[in-house]
Design a protein around this motif. Structure first.
Motif, PDB file in Angstrom:
ATOM      1  N   ARG A  46     -48.363  -4.560  36.089  1.00 39.59           N
ATOM      2  CA  ARG A  46     -47.855  -5.507  37.078  1.00 39.59           C
ATOM      3  C   ARG A  46     -49.015  -6.306  37.632  1.00 39.59           C
ATOM      4  NH1 ARG A  46     -43.901  -3.871  35.153  1.00 39.59           N
ATOM      5  NH2 ARG A  46     -41.969  -3.141  36.094  1.00 39.59           N
ATOM      6  N   ALA A  47     -48.753  -7.546  38.005  1.00 40.40           N
ATOM      7  CA  ALA A  47     -49.744  -8.258  38.792  1.00 40.40           C
ATOM      8  C   ALA A  47     -49.774  -7.616  40.171  1.00 40.40           C
ATOM      9  CB  ALA A  47     -49.365  -9.729  38.901  1.00 40.40           C
ATOM     10  N   ASP A  48     -50.930  -7.642  40.821  1.00 38.33           N
ATOM     11  CA  ASP A  48     -51.060  -7.086  42.170  1.00 38.33           C
ATOM     12  C   ASP A  48     -50.480  -8.102  43.141  1.00 38.33           C
ATOM     13  OD1 ASP A  48     -51.713  -5.842  44.478  1.00 38.33           O
ATOM     14  OD2 ASP A  48     -53.888  -5.979  44.239  1.00 38.33           O
ATOM     15  N   THR A  49     -49.180  -7.980  43.380  1.00 43.28           N
ATOM     16  CA  THR A  49     -48.465  -8.950  44.205  1.00 43.28           C
ATOM     17  C   THR A  49     -48.231  -8.385  45.600  1.00 43.28           C
ATOM     18  OG1 THR A  49     -47.335  -9.794  42.253  1.00 43.28           O
ATOM     19  CG2 THR A  49     -46.398 -10.375  44.390  1.00 43.28           C
ATOM     20  N   THR A  50     -48.618  -9.161  46.592  1.00 47.38           N
ATOM     21  CA  THR A  50     -48.399  -8.768  47.982  1.00 47.38           C
ATOM     22  C   THR A  50     -47.185  -9.517  48.510  1.00 47.38           C
ATOM     23  OG1 THR A  50     -50.760  -8.429  48.313  1.00 47.38           O
ATOM     24  CG2 THR A  50     -49.392  -8.638  50.283  1.00 47.38           C
ATOM     25  N   PRO A  51     -46.049  -8.818  48.710  1.00 46.39           N
ATOM     26  CA  PRO A  51     -44.839  -9.505  49.177  1.00 46.39           C
ATOM     27  C   PRO A  51     -45.002  -9.937  50.634  1.00 46.39           C
ATOM     28  CG  PRO A  51     -44.482  -7.144  49.138  1.00 46.39           C
ATOM     29  CD  PRO A  51     -45.836  -7.373  48.534  1.00 46.39           C
ATOM     30  N   PRO A  52     -44.363 -11.014  51.024  1.00 49.71           N
ATOM     31  CA  PRO A  52     -44.475 -11.482  52.410  1.00 49.71           C
ATOM     32  C   PRO A  52     -43.613 -10.647  53.339  1.00 49.71           C
ATOM     33  CG  PRO A  52     -42.957 -12.872  51.194  1.00 49.71           C
ATOM     34  CD  PRO A  52     -43.508 -11.883  50.203  1.00 49.71           C
ATOM     35  N   PRO A  53     -44.034 -10.466  54.560  1.00 49.30           N
ATOM     36  CA  PRO A  53     -43.149  -9.840  55.547  1.00 49.30           C
ATOM     37  C   PRO A  53     -42.011 -10.796  55.882  1.00 49.30           C
ATOM     38  CG  PRO A  53     -45.146 -10.667  56.596  1.00 49.30           C
ATOM     39  CD  PRO A  53     -45.342 -10.832  55.123  1.00 49.30           C
ATOM     40  N   ALA A  54     -40.980 -10.269  56.464  1.00 54.01           N
ATOM     41  CA  ALA A  54     -39.832 -11.106  56.812  1.00 54.01           C
ATOM     42  C   ALA A  54     -40.277 -12.265  57.692  1.00 54.01           C
ATOM     43  CB  ALA A  54     -38.787 -10.254  57.545  1.00 54.01           C
ATOM     44  N   GLY A  55     -39.995 -13.471  57.210  1.00 55.37           N
ATOM     45  CA  GLY A  55     -40.352 -14.655  57.962  1.00 55.37           C
ATOM     46  C   GLY A  55     -41.827 -14.985  57.933  1.00 55.37           C
ATOM     47  N   GLY A  56     -42.604 -14.234  57.104  1.00 53.47           N
ATOM     48  CA  GLY A  56     -44.047 -14.441  57.046  1.00 53.47           C
ATOM     49  C   GLY A  56     -44.431 -15.446  55.974  1.00 53.47           C
ATOM     50  N   PRO A  57     -45.735 -15.526  55.664  1.00 53.36           N
ATOM     51  CA  PRO A  57     -46.223 -16.470  54.657  1.00 53.36           C
ATOM     52  C   PRO A  57     -45.783 -16.060  53.253  1.00 53.36           C
ATOM     53  CG  PRO A  57     -47.981 -15.001  55.368  1.00 53.36           C
ATOM     54  CD  PRO A  57     -46.820 -14.745  56.273  1.00 53.36           C
ATOM     55  N   PRO A  58     -45.851 -16.974  52.284  1.00 55.43           N
ATOM     56  CA  PRO A  58     -45.427 -16.672  50.911  1.00 55.43           C
ATOM     57  C   PRO A  58     -46.266 -15.558  50.287  1.00 55.43           C
ATOM     58  CG  PRO A  58     -45.667 -19.041  51.257  1.00 55.43           C
ATOM     59  CD  PRO A  58     -46.267 -18.369  52.439  1.00 55.43           C
ATOM     60  N   ALA A  59     -45.728 -14.969  49.203  1.00 56.52           N
ATOM     61  CA  ALA A  59     -46.404 -13.882  48.508  1.00 56.52           C
ATOM     62  C   ALA A  59     -47.721 -14.369  47.899  1.00 56.52           C
ATOM     63  CB  ALA A  59     -45.500 -13.330  47.412  1.00 56.52           C
ATOM     64  N   THR A  60     -48.671 -13.452  47.782  1.00 58.51           N
ATOM     65  CA  THR A  60     -49.948 -13.731  47.125  1.00 58.51           C
ATOM     66  C   THR A  60     -50.129 -12.757  45.965  1.00 58.51           C
ATOM     67  OG1 THR A  60     -51.165 -12.227  48.585  1.00 58.51           O
ATOM     68  CG2 THR A  60     -50.987 -14.528  49.272  1.00 58.51           C
ATOM     69  N   VAL A  61     -50.974 -13.136  44.989  1.00 62.01           N
ATOM     70  CA  VAL A  61     -51.231 -12.262  43.838  1.00 62.01           C
ATOM     71  C   VAL A  61     -52.724 -12.188  43.583  1.00 62.01           C
ATOM     72  CG1 VAL A  61     -49.003 -12.739  42.747  1.00 62.01           C
ATOM     73  CG2 VAL A  61     -50.987 -14.130  42.151  1.00 62.01           C
ATOM     74  N   ASN A  62     -53.152 -11.042  43.057  1.00 61.95           N
ATOM     75  CA  ASN A  62     -54.524 -10.834  42.614  1.00 61.95           C
ATOM     76  C   ASN A  62     -54.491 -10.519  41.123  1.00 61.95           C
ATOM     77  OD1 ASN A  62     -56.217 -10.819  45.203  1.00 61.95           O
ATOM     78  ND2 ASN A  62     -54.584  -9.374  45.717  1.00 61.95           N
ATOM     79  N   LEU A  63     -55.213 -11.294  40.343  1.00 60.58           N
ATOM     80  CA  LEU A  63     -55.187 -11.166  38.885  1.00 60.58           C
ATOM     81  C   LEU A  63     -56.523 -10.662  38.353  1.00 60.58           C
ATOM     82  CD1 LEU A  63     -53.475 -14.575  38.003  1.00 60.58           C
ATOM     83  CD2 LEU A  63     -52.378 -12.375  38.472  1.00 60.58           C
ATOM     84  N   GLN A  64     -56.450  -9.840  37.319  1.00 61.80           N
ATOM     85  CA  GLN A  64     -57.643  -9.430  36.580  1.00 61.80           C
ATOM     86  C   GLN A  64     -57.575 -10.069  35.199  1.00 61.80           C
ATOM     87  OE1 GLN A  64     -55.643  -6.584  37.899  1.00 61.80           O
ATOM     88  NE2 GLN A  64     -56.671  -7.083  39.821  1.00 61.80           N
ATOM     89  N   SER A  91     -53.557 -23.028  44.138  1.00 66.85           N
ATOM     90  CA  SER A  91     -52.438 -22.268  44.697  1.00 66.85           C
ATOM     91  C   SER A  91     -52.451 -22.221  46.214  1.00 66.85           C
ATOM     92  CB  SER A  91     -52.461 -20.839  44.154  1.00 66.85           C
ATOM     93  OG  SER A  91     -53.630 -20.160  44.586  1.00 66.85           O
ATOM     94  N   GLY A  92     -53.347 -22.962  46.844  1.00 71.17           N
ATOM     95  CA  GLY A  92     -53.442 -22.921  48.291  1.00 71.17           C
ATOM     96  C   GLY A  92     -53.844 -21.559  48.815  1.00 71.17           C
ATOM     97  N   GLY A  93     -54.655 -20.842  48.038  1.00 67.43           N
ATOM     98  CA  GLY A  93     -55.133 -19.531  48.445  1.00 67.43           C
ATOM     99  C   GLY A  93     -54.226 -18.371  48.097  1.00 67.43           C
ATOM    100  N   ARG A  94     -53.110 -18.640  47.434  1.00 69.85           N
ATOM    101  CA  ARG A  94     -52.142 -17.582  47.139  1.00 69.85           C
ATOM    102  C   ARG A  94     -52.465 -16.797  45.864  1.00 69.85           C
ATOM    103  NH1 ARG A  94     -46.464 -20.018  46.893  1.00 69.85           N
ATOM    104  NH2 ARG A  94     -45.923 -17.796  46.687  1.00 69.85           N
ATOM    105  N   ILE A  95     -53.348 -17.339  45.025  1.00 73.39           N
ATOM    106  CA  ILE A  95     -53.774 -16.629  43.815  1.00 73.39           C
ATOM    107  C   ILE A  95     -55.274 -16.417  43.886  1.00 73.39           C
ATOM    108  CG2 ILE A  95     -53.957 -16.664  41.301  1.00 73.39           C
ATOM    109  CD1 ILE A  95     -51.556 -18.523  41.224  1.00 73.39           C
ATOM    110  N   LYS A  96     -55.685 -15.172  43.707  1.00 72.79           N
ATOM    111  CA  LYS A  96     -57.093 -14.846  43.595  1.00 72.79           C
ATOM    112  C   LYS A  96     -57.292 -14.074  42.301  1.00 72.79           C
ATOM    113  CE  LYS A  96     -57.969 -14.802  48.562  1.00 72.79           C
ATOM    114  NZ  LYS A  96     -58.463 -14.018  49.728  1.00 72.79           N
ATOM    115  N   ALA A  97     -58.394 -14.329  41.618  1.00 76.52           N
ATOM    116  CA  ALA A  97     -58.599 -13.707  40.310  1.00 76.52           C
ATOM    117  C   ALA A  97     -60.045 -13.304  40.118  1.00 76.52           C
ATOM    118  CB  ALA A  97     -58.163 -14.665  39.200  1.00 76.52           C
ATOM    119  N   THR A  98     -60.241 -12.247  39.350  1.00 78.48           N
ATOM    120  CA  THR A  98     -61.560 -11.871  38.856  1.00 78.48           C
ATOM    121  C   THR A  98     -61.508 -11.952  37.339  1.00 78.48           C
ATOM    122  OG1 THR A  98     -60.953  -9.529  38.809  1.00 78.48           O
ATOM    123  CG2 THR A  98     -62.033 -10.349  40.811  1.00 78.48           C
ATOM    124  N   ILE A  99     -62.634 -12.285  36.711  1.00 80.77           N
ATOM    125  CA  ILE A  99     -62.663 -12.448  35.264  1.00 80.77           C
ATOM    126  C   ILE A  99     -63.874 -11.747  34.678  1.00 80.77           C
ATOM    127  CG2 ILE A  99     -63.824 -14.698  35.502  1.00 80.77           C
ATOM    128  CD1 ILE A  99     -62.414 -15.543  32.883  1.00 80.77           C
TER     129      ILE A  99
END
Length: 382
Positions: A46-64, A91-99
């Motif tokens: 799975r991608a490391d996805t952080t779901p938003p809290p109710a009414g919070g900011p959109p989900a973010t993901v961390n990719l390897q 992505s406006g800060g919503r995607i972070k990745a390491t390579i």
């Protein structure tokens, strides 16, 4: 022939199952930890996805990400900055990745397909020539002398891209996101030659089965050697010629060793970038679109650079004015009409038949469907 091909496929499938069992046990956990990658089975990828809290900011993901080869322009100037900075900006800060590069951390290029299928590598690059030892059909796009120039290569990939997309998804659960090209691989020799037929009897460094078959078809003696041994082999006489990249040949000092370089591309080192299907499906659709759009733009830039580096490498090896650096004094051997005709015969009589012999009737069908209209060569079923 059908029995032999069936036996080969059974052995390959057994090897895949063995690798799956090995990776999904402790060995896979060690490799995943070493690479800093995802859990080692497709069911848990799975991608490391952080779901938003109710009414919070959109989900973010961390990719390897597992990228291309370390130390080359494609990785240092394009892939690494794209994943470490540009994708976050897009992505406006919503995607972070390491390579990490493909050749770091003990990852064998030949196993990339299976590791991506299993989810050990959730997002990664695979060299088509290297993984074709396990699946010869993937070598169809970059067979030796199939694409003698960048224009032909673009037509080949354009004609087969949808087939590659479907094939990777159906057979390996991999979502295709990009196809990358490295600069052209050409022939360097330590003694004068004026065309392909002059290679008869010479020992030529090759890097794949297909290249070895091509050289044997020319009457040359193929010598399978890794890139790191090219200079030593040419200096010692273990090889008299070598197939390698136009620019990488310049960068390792071939202008001081070889005297002649041919302009025809033998291969291009195609690779693909894709995602394990489970890891991809875990990403929110709007971020999937950000990744697709960004990677498509990255692919476009990589291809432009591959073309530029091909021409720059030839110029730097042979004293061309466009080099911009210390230039070599090799003789640039142009692709003559005789060479062009010889290339066609080699494709028809050696390259394609030998590939189908390794790959089987399904590859002949795929060739005739997707590539025969582009190259005007019909493949016979073995």
């Amino acid at each position: 022939m059908k029995v032999a091909m069936a036996g080969q496929r059974v052995r390959r499938d057994r090897g895949r199952r063995a690798l799956a069992r090995q990776v999904c046990r402790a060995g896979g956990l060690v490799l995943a930890a070493l690479l800093g990658l995802a859990p080692p089975c497709a069911a848990t990828a799975r991608a490391d996805t952080t779901p938003p809290p109710a009414g919070g900011p959109p989900a973010t993901v961390n990719l390897q990400i597992v990228g291309g080869l370390a130390g080359v322009t494609q990785y240092t100037n394009y892939e690494q900055p794209f994943w470490e900075k540009e994708i976050t900006e897009r992505s406006g800060g919503r995607i972070k990745a390491t390579i990490r590069p493909l050749d770091a951390g003990g990852l064998r290029a030949e196993e990339t397909l299976q590791l991506m299928r299993l989810g050990v590598v959730p997002f990664g690059s695979a060299s088509l020539s290297r993984v074709s030892s396990d699946d010869p059909e993937l070598n169809a796009f970059d067979l030796p002398v199939l694409n003698p120039d960048m224009g032909t290569l673009r037509r080949t990939v354009g004609a087969t891209r949808q087939h590659l997309t479907d094939y990777l998804l159906q057979r390996y659960d991999i979502v295709l996101l990009a196809v990358y090209a490295y600069p052209a691989q050409v022939i360097f020799c330590t003694k004068p030659f004026s065309g392909l037929d002059d290679l008869a009897g010479r020992k030529v460094r090759t890097s794949s089965v297909g290249q070895a078959e091509l050289m044997a078809g020319l009457g040359a003696v193929p010598v399978l050697l890794p890139f790191a041994e090219i200079v030593r082999a040419l200096k010692s006489g273990v090889a008299e010629c070598a197939i390698t990249g136009t620019l990488s040949g310049y960068e390792i000092g071939l202008p001081g060793i070889a005297t002649h370089v041919h302009s025809m591309a033998i291969s291009w080192g195609l690779s693909f970038f894709g995602a394990n299907r489970a890891a991809w499906d875990a990403i929110p659709p709007d971020l999937q679109e950000v990744i697709r759009t960004g990677v498509a733009d990255l692919e476009r830039r990589v291809w432009i650079q591959a073309d530029t580096d091909t021409q720059r490498g030839l110029a730097c090896n042979s004293g061309g004015a466009t080099c911009g650096e210390t230039i070599g004094e090799m003789t640039l051997v142009p692709t003559s009409p005789k060479d062009a005709a010889r290339r066609e015969r080699l494709l028809q009589e050696v390259v394609i038949p030998r590939w189908i012999l390794r790959c089987g009737p399904s590859c002949a069908s795929a060739w005739n469907t997707y590539l025969a209209p582009v190259h005007g060569i019909h493949a016979d079923r073995e």
